[in-house]
Design an enzyme around this catalytic site. Structure first.
Site: not given
Length: 362
Positions: A152, A307, A336
Protein backbone atom coordinates in the site's frame (compact mmCIF):
# COMPACT_ATOMS: atom_id res chain seq x y z
CA UNK A 1 -38.91 -13.43 29.05
CA UNK A 2 -40.77 -16.71 28.66
CA UNK A 3 -37.61 -18.76 29.27
CA UNK A 4 -35.23 -18.22 32.17
CA UNK A 5 -32.06 -19.46 30.44
CA UNK A 6 -30.52 -20.04 26.99
CA UNK A 7 -30.60 -23.76 27.76
CA UNK A 8 -34.38 -23.67 27.93
CA UNK A 9 -34.44 -21.78 24.63
CA UNK A 10 -32.12 -24.37 23.08
CA UNK A 11 -34.40 -27.18 24.26
CA UNK A 12 -37.38 -25.43 22.71
CA UNK A 13 -35.56 -24.84 19.42
CA UNK A 14 -34.56 -28.52 19.24
CA UNK A 15 -38.24 -29.32 18.77
CA UNK A 16 -38.51 -27.02 15.77
CA UNK A 17 -38.00 -27.95 12.07
CA UNK A 18 -34.38 -28.06 10.83
CA UNK A 19 -34.73 -24.78 8.92
CA UNK A 20 -35.63 -22.89 12.11
CA UNK A 21 -32.88 -24.61 14.11
CA UNK A 22 -30.30 -23.63 11.52
CA UNK A 23 -31.39 -19.98 11.55
CA UNK A 24 -31.41 -19.90 15.34
CA UNK A 25 -27.92 -21.38 15.58
CA UNK A 26 -26.54 -18.84 13.11
CA UNK A 27 -28.14 -16.01 15.09
CA UNK A 28 -26.72 -17.37 18.33
CA UNK A 29 -23.22 -17.73 16.83
CA UNK A 30 -23.50 -14.23 15.30
CA UNK A 31 -24.24 -12.84 18.75
CA UNK A 32 -21.34 -14.74 20.34
CA UNK A 33 -18.82 -13.46 17.79
CA UNK A 34 -19.86 -9.85 18.31
CA UNK A 35 -20.21 -9.84 22.09
CA UNK A 36 -18.15 -12.51 23.83
CA UNK A 37 -15.43 -13.82 21.51
CA UNK A 38 -11.85 -12.66 22.19
CA UNK A 39 -9.88 -10.95 19.45
CA UNK A 40 -7.73 -13.33 17.39
CA UNK A 41 -4.03 -13.62 18.18
CA UNK A 42 -1.88 -12.04 15.49
CA UNK A 43 1.80 -11.67 14.60
CA UNK A 44 2.82 -15.14 15.81
CA UNK A 45 5.68 -15.98 13.47
CA UNK A 46 8.83 -16.10 15.66
CA UNK A 47 11.10 -13.07 15.23
CA UNK A 48 13.88 -11.08 16.83
CA UNK A 49 14.61 -7.36 16.92
CA UNK A 50 17.93 -6.64 15.22
CA UNK A 51 17.87 -2.82 15.04
CA UNK A 52 15.91 0.08 16.51
CA UNK A 53 15.59 3.78 15.84
CA UNK A 54 13.29 5.85 18.03
CA UNK A 55 9.96 3.95 17.92
CA UNK A 56 10.88 1.84 14.89
CA UNK A 57 12.14 -1.73 15.04
CA UNK A 58 13.61 -4.00 12.44
CA UNK A 59 12.54 -7.63 12.80
CA UNK A 60 14.19 -10.72 11.40
CA UNK A 61 11.80 -13.66 11.22
CA UNK A 62 12.92 -17.13 12.19
CA UNK A 63 12.00 -19.69 9.56
CA UNK A 64 10.84 -23.17 10.37
CA UNK A 65 13.29 -24.47 7.77
CA UNK A 66 16.79 -23.55 6.61
CA UNK A 67 17.11 -20.28 4.68
CA UNK A 68 17.65 -21.46 1.12
CA UNK A 69 17.01 -18.24 -0.77
CA UNK A 70 20.20 -16.19 -1.04
CA UNK A 71 18.50 -12.80 -1.39
CA UNK A 72 16.82 -11.52 1.83
CA UNK A 73 13.56 -9.58 1.66
CA UNK A 74 12.72 -6.41 3.59
CA UNK A 75 9.03 -5.53 4.03
CA UNK A 76 7.75 -1.95 4.35
CA UNK A 77 4.08 -1.27 5.13
CA UNK A 78 1.89 1.84 5.46
CA UNK A 79 2.29 4.36 8.28
CA UNK A 80 -1.36 3.90 9.31
CA UNK A 81 -1.20 0.17 10.05
CA UNK A 82 0.36 -2.15 12.59
CA UNK A 83 3.11 -4.54 11.51
CA UNK A 84 1.08 -7.71 12.01
CA UNK A 85 -0.98 -7.04 8.86
CA UNK A 86 1.65 -9.05 6.98
CA UNK A 87 1.76 -11.73 9.68
CA UNK A 88 -1.84 -12.16 10.74
CA UNK A 89 -2.17 -15.71 12.03
CA UNK A 90 -0.74 -19.17 11.36
CA UNK A 91 -1.90 -20.27 7.92
CA UNK A 92 -2.97 -16.72 7.08
CA UNK A 93 0.36 -14.91 7.02
CA UNK A 94 2.50 -13.79 4.09
CA UNK A 95 5.56 -13.67 6.33
CA UNK A 96 4.97 -17.18 7.70
CA UNK A 97 4.50 -18.52 4.18
CA UNK A 98 7.72 -16.98 2.88
CA UNK A 99 9.81 -18.06 5.87
CA UNK A 100 8.47 -21.60 5.48
CA UNK A 101 9.62 -21.52 1.85
CA UNK A 102 13.19 -20.71 2.90
CA UNK A 103 13.21 -16.92 2.51
CA UNK A 104 15.13 -14.69 4.93
CA UNK A 105 12.38 -12.19 5.86
CA UNK A 106 12.73 -8.81 7.60
CA UNK A 107 10.10 -6.18 8.41
CA UNK A 108 10.47 -2.52 9.34
CA UNK A 109 7.99 -1.78 12.16
CA UNK A 110 7.21 1.96 12.21
CA UNK A 111 5.88 1.91 15.76
CA UNK A 112 2.85 3.95 16.84
CA UNK A 113 3.11 7.70 16.35
CA UNK A 114 2.31 9.84 19.37
CA UNK A 115 1.58 13.56 19.57
CA UNK A 116 5.31 14.18 19.84
CA UNK A 117 5.73 12.66 16.36
CA UNK A 118 3.30 15.04 14.62
CA UNK A 119 6.18 16.86 12.88
CA UNK A 120 7.58 13.71 11.27
CA UNK A 121 7.50 14.03 7.49
CA UNK A 122 7.35 11.31 4.87
CA UNK A 123 10.89 12.17 3.85
CA UNK A 124 12.07 11.48 7.40
CA UNK A 125 10.84 7.91 7.16
CA UNK A 126 12.01 7.48 3.57
CA UNK A 127 15.48 8.97 4.02
CA UNK A 128 16.36 8.21 7.64
CA UNK A 129 14.78 4.83 8.29
CA UNK A 130 14.44 2.69 5.15
CA UNK A 131 18.06 3.11 3.93
CA UNK A 132 19.48 2.24 7.34
CA UNK A 133 17.18 -0.75 7.69
CA UNK A 134 18.30 -1.87 4.24
CA UNK A 135 21.97 -1.73 5.20
CA UNK A 136 21.24 -3.61 8.43
CA UNK A 137 19.49 -6.38 6.47
CA UNK A 138 22.50 -6.73 4.17
CA UNK A 139 24.88 -6.78 7.12
CA UNK A 140 22.85 -9.31 9.13
CA UNK A 141 22.16 -11.67 6.26
CA UNK A 142 25.68 -11.30 4.82
CA UNK A 143 24.03 -10.94 1.41
CA UNK A 144 25.23 -8.86 -1.51
CA UNK A 145 21.74 -7.92 -2.71
CA UNK A 146 18.24 -7.72 -1.28
CA UNK A 147 14.59 -7.56 -2.25
CA UNK A 148 12.20 -4.94 -0.88
CA UNK A 149 8.42 -5.43 -0.65
CA UNK A 150 6.22 -2.38 -0.13
CA UNK A 151 2.56 -2.73 0.77
CA UNK A 152 0.00 0.00 0.00
CA UNK A 153 1.41 3.41 0.99
CA UNK A 154 4.56 1.58 2.07
CA UNK A 155 5.09 0.66 -1.57
CA UNK A 156 4.81 4.27 -2.70
CA UNK A 157 7.39 5.20 -0.07
CA UNK A 158 9.58 2.31 -1.21
CA UNK A 159 9.50 3.52 -4.82
CA UNK A 160 10.77 6.95 -3.71
CA UNK A 161 13.48 5.36 -1.59
CA UNK A 162 14.58 3.11 -4.47
CA UNK A 163 14.62 6.00 -6.96
CA UNK A 164 16.81 8.10 -4.65
CA UNK A 165 19.24 5.31 -3.72
CA UNK A 166 20.53 3.74 -6.92
CA UNK A 167 23.78 2.98 -5.09
CA UNK A 168 22.08 0.35 -2.91
CA UNK A 169 22.06 -3.24 -4.24
CA UNK A 170 18.29 -3.64 -4.63
CA UNK A 171 17.77 -6.63 -6.88
CA UNK A 172 13.99 -6.98 -6.66
CA UNK A 173 11.09 -4.72 -5.81
CA UNK A 174 7.58 -5.98 -5.07
CA UNK A 175 4.72 -3.53 -4.79
CA UNK A 176 1.34 -4.65 -3.40
CA UNK A 177 -1.62 -2.36 -4.13
CA UNK A 178 0.53 0.77 -4.01
CA UNK A 179 -0.73 3.93 -5.76
CA UNK A 180 1.68 5.93 -7.95
CA UNK A 181 -0.53 8.02 -10.23
CA UNK A 182 -3.05 10.19 -8.34
CA UNK A 183 -4.60 12.01 -11.31
CA UNK A 184 -7.71 9.85 -10.93
CA UNK A 185 -7.99 8.41 -7.41
CA UNK A 186 -11.71 7.73 -7.61
CA UNK A 187 -13.83 9.39 -4.93
CA UNK A 188 -10.70 10.65 -3.19
CA UNK A 189 -9.98 12.97 -6.11
CA UNK A 190 -13.22 14.85 -5.45
CA UNK A 191 -13.19 14.66 -1.66
CA UNK A 192 -9.59 15.88 -1.36
CA UNK A 193 -9.85 18.64 -3.96
CA UNK A 194 -7.93 21.53 -2.43
CA UNK A 195 -10.70 23.97 -3.37
CA UNK A 196 -12.92 22.29 -0.77
CA UNK A 197 -10.67 20.24 1.51
CA UNK A 198 -8.78 22.51 3.90
CA UNK A 199 -5.77 20.30 4.51
CA UNK A 200 -3.72 22.79 6.49
CA UNK A 201 -6.57 23.59 8.87
CA UNK A 202 -7.17 19.90 9.50
CA UNK A 203 -3.52 19.11 10.26
CA UNK A 204 -2.95 22.29 12.28
CA UNK A 205 -6.02 21.49 14.38
CA UNK A 206 -5.57 17.75 14.93
CA UNK A 207 -1.77 17.39 14.98
CA UNK A 208 -1.82 13.70 14.10
CA UNK A 209 -4.73 12.35 12.06
CA UNK A 210 -6.66 9.77 14.05
CA UNK A 211 -7.13 6.20 12.77
CA UNK A 212 -10.89 6.64 13.14
CA UNK A 213 -10.79 9.58 10.70
CA UNK A 214 -8.78 7.53 8.17
CA UNK A 215 -11.01 4.47 8.56
CA UNK A 216 -14.20 6.50 8.16
CA UNK A 217 -12.89 8.01 4.93
CA UNK A 218 -11.95 4.60 3.55
CA UNK A 219 -15.36 3.17 4.43
CA UNK A 220 -17.12 6.01 2.63
CA UNK A 221 -15.58 4.82 -0.64
CA UNK A 222 -18.22 2.07 -0.62
CA UNK A 223 -20.42 2.87 2.38
CA UNK A 224 -23.15 0.23 2.21
CA UNK A 225 -20.69 -2.58 1.60
CA UNK A 226 -18.14 -1.33 4.15
CA UNK A 227 -20.44 -0.30 7.00
CA UNK A 228 -23.09 -3.01 6.79
CA UNK A 229 -21.73 -5.65 4.43
CA UNK A 230 -19.43 -7.39 6.96
CA UNK A 231 -22.27 -7.89 9.44
CA UNK A 232 -24.69 -9.14 6.80
CA UNK A 233 -22.05 -11.64 5.66
CA UNK A 234 -21.40 -12.76 9.24
CA UNK A 235 -25.13 -13.24 9.88
CA UNK A 236 -25.44 -15.37 6.75
CA UNK A 237 -22.32 -17.51 7.38
CA UNK A 238 -21.90 -17.56 11.15
CA UNK A 239 -22.16 -21.35 11.12
CA UNK A 240 -19.01 -21.59 8.98
CA UNK A 241 -16.07 -21.52 11.43
CA UNK A 242 -13.46 -20.96 8.72
CA UNK A 243 -15.39 -17.93 7.54
CA UNK A 244 -15.78 -16.66 11.11
CA UNK A 245 -12.04 -16.89 11.79
CA UNK A 246 -11.26 -14.98 8.60
CA UNK A 247 -13.95 -12.42 9.40
CA UNK A 248 -12.49 -11.76 12.85
CA UNK A 249 -9.00 -11.29 11.41
CA UNK A 250 -10.27 -8.91 8.77
CA UNK A 251 -12.21 -6.83 11.32
CA UNK A 252 -9.25 -6.64 13.68
CA UNK A 253 -7.09 -5.34 10.85
CA UNK A 254 -9.64 -2.73 9.77
CA UNK A 255 -10.35 -1.42 13.28
CA UNK A 256 -6.79 -1.44 14.58
CA UNK A 257 -5.13 1.43 12.76
CA UNK A 258 -2.70 3.92 14.28
CA UNK A 259 -2.40 7.74 14.05
CA UNK A 260 -1.04 9.23 10.82
CA UNK A 261 1.75 11.70 11.73
CA UNK A 262 0.42 15.14 10.90
CA UNK A 263 3.19 16.45 8.66
CA UNK A 264 3.37 13.14 6.80
CA UNK A 265 -0.38 13.35 6.18
CA UNK A 266 0.01 16.95 4.95
CA UNK A 267 2.62 15.77 2.42
CA UNK A 268 0.71 12.63 1.44
CA UNK A 269 -2.54 14.42 0.68
CA UNK A 270 -1.03 17.67 -0.57
CA UNK A 271 1.80 16.50 -2.82
CA UNK A 272 0.32 13.20 -3.95
CA UNK A 273 -3.49 13.44 -4.05
CA UNK A 274 -3.79 17.18 -4.69
CA UNK A 275 -0.67 17.84 -6.80
CA UNK A 276 0.14 14.35 -8.22
CA UNK A 277 3.85 15.14 -8.13
CA UNK A 278 5.34 11.64 -7.99
CA UNK A 279 4.36 10.27 -11.39
CA UNK A 280 5.13 13.63 -13.04
CA UNK A 281 8.72 13.87 -11.72
CA UNK A 282 7.76 16.96 -9.73
CA UNK A 283 8.35 15.55 -6.25
CA UNK A 284 11.42 16.80 -4.37
CA UNK A 285 12.68 15.10 -1.22
CA UNK A 286 15.20 17.12 0.78
CA UNK A 287 16.06 19.04 -2.35
CA UNK A 288 16.45 15.97 -4.57
CA UNK A 289 14.13 15.36 -7.51
CA UNK A 290 12.43 11.97 -7.45
CA UNK A 291 12.48 10.27 -10.85
CA UNK A 292 10.86 6.86 -10.93
CA UNK A 293 12.83 6.22 -14.11
CA UNK A 294 15.86 5.76 -11.84
CA UNK A 295 14.40 2.42 -10.73
CA UNK A 296 16.18 -0.41 -12.58
CA UNK A 297 15.52 -3.38 -10.27
CA UNK A 298 13.30 -6.30 -11.23
CA UNK A 299 9.71 -5.32 -10.39
CA UNK A 300 6.58 -7.29 -9.55
CA UNK A 301 3.70 -4.81 -9.32
CA UNK A 302 0.47 -6.28 -7.87
CA UNK A 303 -2.97 -4.66 -8.06
CA UNK A 304 -6.46 -5.79 -7.06
CA UNK A 305 -9.44 -5.47 -9.40
CA UNK A 306 -11.91 -4.55 -6.62
CA UNK A 307 -9.54 -2.22 -4.79
CA UNK A 308 -11.11 1.21 -4.28
CA UNK A 309 -8.22 2.57 -2.18
CA UNK A 310 -5.45 1.99 -4.75
CA UNK A 311 -7.25 1.69 -8.07
CA UNK A 312 -5.60 -0.70 -10.57
CA UNK A 313 -4.73 2.09 -13.03
CA UNK A 314 -3.05 4.04 -10.21
CA UNK A 315 -0.87 1.00 -9.52
CA UNK A 316 -0.13 -0.01 -13.11
CA UNK A 317 1.11 3.49 -14.00
CA UNK A 318 4.45 2.71 -12.34
CA UNK A 319 5.44 0.22 -15.04
CA UNK A 320 5.45 2.93 -17.72
CA UNK A 321 7.81 5.12 -15.69
CA UNK A 322 10.53 2.80 -14.42
CA UNK A 323 13.58 1.71 -16.41
CA UNK A 324 13.51 -1.90 -15.25
CA UNK A 325 13.99 -4.39 -18.05
CA UNK A 326 12.21 -7.07 -16.04
CA UNK A 327 8.86 -5.74 -14.85
CA UNK A 328 5.53 -7.48 -14.36
CA UNK A 329 2.10 -6.09 -13.60
CA UNK A 330 -0.22 -8.66 -12.02
CA UNK A 331 -3.92 -8.09 -11.40
CA UNK A 332 -5.68 -10.20 -8.76
CA UNK A 333 -9.48 -10.57 -8.70
CA UNK A 334 -9.97 -9.34 -5.15
CA UNK A 335 -10.01 -6.25 -2.91
CA UNK A 336 -7.40 -4.13 -1.15
CA UNK A 337 -7.16 -6.02 2.14
CA UNK A 338 -7.92 -9.42 0.60
CA UNK A 339 -4.64 -9.25 -1.29
CA UNK A 340 -2.89 -10.16 1.96
CA UNK A 341 -5.55 -11.96 4.03
CA UNK A 342 -8.06 -14.67 3.21
CA UNK A 343 -8.51 -17.35 0.59
CA UNK A 344 -7.26 -15.36 -2.42
CA UNK A 345 -4.16 -14.31 -0.52
CA UNK A 346 -3.36 -17.86 0.56
CA UNK A 347 -4.07 -19.48 -2.80
CA UNK A 348 -2.76 -16.80 -5.14
CA UNK A 349 -0.80 -13.92 -3.58
CA UNK A 350 1.54 -15.92 -1.38
CA UNK A 351 2.56 -18.47 -4.08
CA UNK A 352 2.89 -15.66 -6.65
CA UNK A 353 5.37 -13.73 -4.52
CA UNK A 354 7.29 -16.81 -3.44
CA UNK A 355 7.70 -18.15 -6.97
CA UNK A 356 8.62 -14.73 -8.40
CA UNK A 357 11.24 -14.18 -5.69
CA UNK A 358 12.79 -17.60 -6.24
CA UNK A 359 12.89 -17.05 -10.01
CA UNK A 360 14.52 -13.62 -9.64
CA UNK A 361 17.00 -14.46 -6.89
CA UNK A 362 19.10 -17.09 -8.66
Amino acid sequence: MIYSSWKEVDNWVDKMPDEYKSSYNRLKRFSEVLTTEPEPLVGQTPKEVIWTKNKSKLYRYQPAIKKTNKVPILMVYALINKPYILDLSPGNSLIEHLTNQGHDVYLLDWGTAGYEDRHMKLEDYIMDYIPRATKKVLQTSNAKELSVLGYCMGGTMTSIFAALHPELPIRNLIFMTSPFDFSDAGHYTNWLDKRYFNLDKLVDTMGNISPEFIDFGNKLLNPIQNFYGPYVSLAERADNENFVEGWKLMQKWLKDGIPFPGESYRQWIGEFYQENKLINDELYVRGRQVKLSEIKANVLNIAASRDNIALPHQVEALNDKISSKNKTFHLLETGHVSVTVGRTAINETYPLIDEWLVEHSK
